[in-house]
Design a protein around this motif. Structure first.
Motif, PDB file in Angstrom:
ATOM      1  N   GLY A  69       0.826  -1.205   0.000  1.00  0.00           N
ATOM      2  CA  GLY A  69       0.000   0.000   0.000  1.00  0.00           C
ATOM      3  C   GLY A  69       0.858   1.251   0.000  1.00  0.00           C
ATOM      4  N   ARG A  70       0.446   2.244  -0.742  1.00  0.00           N
ATOM      5  CA  ARG A  70       1.108   3.541  -0.785  1.00  0.00           C
ATOM      6  C   ARG A  70       0.032   4.625  -0.782  1.00  0.00           C
ATOM      7  N   THR A  71       0.415   5.814  -0.354  1.00  0.00           N
ATOM      8  CA  THR A  71      -0.470   6.967  -0.448  1.00  0.00           C
ATOM      9  C   THR A  71       0.255   8.047  -1.247  1.00  0.00           C
ATOM     10  N   VAL A  72      -0.395   8.566  -2.267  1.00  0.00           N
ATOM     11  CA  VAL A  72       0.195   9.589  -3.132  1.00  0.00           C
ATOM     12  C   VAL A  72      -0.790  10.742  -3.258  1.00  0.00           C
ATOM     13  N   GLY A  73      -0.378  11.908  -2.841  1.00  0.00           N
ATOM     14  CA  GLY A  73      -1.258  13.068  -2.951  1.00  0.00           C
ATOM     15  C   GLY A  73      -2.574  12.886  -2.227  1.00  0.00           C
TER      16      GLY A  73
END
Length: 336
Positions: A69-73
């Motif tokens: 999982g990643r969070t971008v913007g």
């Protein structure tokens, strides 16, 4: 010169220099003009990205491995690979009841939600639409058009690197309380190198700053990398910013010609965040034409942790620089 050097042109990669007195080095504050750094940053910020964001190392997402999982913007993203190694990316919330897909399982290349068993194979399903993803062999990129807001491109602009199989690569990631421009500004200030990082750099001189044109927009730097004690490796390198979230350092003369260090700044929070957070994803791709470098390639699994540790020491300080810059910008006290 030894007979060996006469016959082969061989030169040792290391140089022994006089003992370094940190306070005796020439000050660089006059050359590090805030306006020059700000102009270089402005030019970088105007270059298109096609809405592509670096989200991590290619090897972090493995075929047969768990999702990541990643969070971008401010957008939650889930990544995984099929059994054949094809990367997939999409919204991190299950379209059924919003389960965090990063905590789910990959079964036979299909992402299976751990709440109710909904299966996603990377194609659109029930309002879940995948994101374009690109694996360049070192880094994974995801295209988020709603975050970037630019004209999308089919592929990201991947910097030129040593040819596949010729280098040893390592990817380091850290997170700071700042915005991508603060990370990029740090890298567009090479003058701080031997002052702020004396444990890594000595004898740093900016031989030529950017001329301000597209074909003359590199910082040319002469610097010695400290190996240990008084042993150093002198090189010439160029710093360029091909986009608003990327700075590339490339060795052009000396030991390790064509080696690159790519610094990618990926925003984790949205544009309205009062406490922004940015991920620094730095890829080091080291190469050498020395015959003995084949041993380094063979020892890559052992070398990678050492390379990441070196990058981590630098970014401990450089994130403090970037965070300080963001803090001062927020108060209106930043000199640039």
């Amino acid at each position: 010169m030894s007979d060996r050097a006469d016959r082969t042109g061989w030169t040792p990669p290391l140089r022994r220099r006089p003992r370094h007195d940190w306070a005796a080095q020439a000050p660089t504050w006059r050359e590090a003009r805030p306006s020059l750094i700000a102009d270089a940053l402005k030019r970088a910020s105007a270059r298109p990205t096609g809405n592509w964001y670096v989200v991590g190392a290619s090897r972090d997402v493995r075929a047969g491995g768990p999702p990541r999982g990643r969070t971008v913007g401010g957008v939650e993203v889930v990544l995984w690979r099929s059994d054949t190694g094809e990367p997939h990316a999409g919204p991190g919330a299950c379209p059924h009841l919003g389960a965090p897909l990063r905590e789910s399982r990959v079964v036979c290349g299909t992402l299976v939600c751990h709440w109710h068993g909904l299966a996603l194979d990377g194609r659109p399903f029930a309002g879940w639409d995948p994101y374009p993803v690109h694996d360049d062999g070192v880094l994974l990129w995801v295209r988020l058009d709603a975050v970037g807001g630019e004209e999308p491109s089919e592929r990201p602009a991947v910097p030129v690197r040593p040819r596949a199989g010729e280098g040893v690569d390592a990817v380091f990631t850290a997170v700071g309380r700042c915005e991508p421009e603060d990370v990029v500004a740090n890298r567009l200030d090479p003058w701080h190198g031997s002052w702020f990082h004396p444990y890594s750099f000595v004898d740093l001189t900016v031989a030529r700053p950017p001329g301000g044109e597209e074909d003359d927009d590199a910082f040319v730097v002469d610097v010695s990398f400290r190996v240990t004690g008084r042993l150093v490796v002198p090189v010439r390198a160029e710093f360029t910013a091909p986009g608003p979230r990327t700075v590339v350092m490339r060795i052009t003369e000396g030991e390790g010609v064509t080696s690159v260090v790519e610094t990618h700044a990926t925003p984790l929070t949205g544009p309205s965040a009062t406490r922004p957070r940015t991920a620094v994803v730095e890829a080091v791709v080291a190469a050498s034409d020395r015959r003995g470098f084949a041993l380094a390639r063979a020892a890559a699994p052992v070398l990678r942790p050492l390379m990441k540790r070196t990058a981590g020491r630098l970014w401990r300080d450089d994130l403090a620089y970037a965070e300080r810059r963001w803090e001062l910008r927020g108060t209106g006290r930043f000199p640039g």
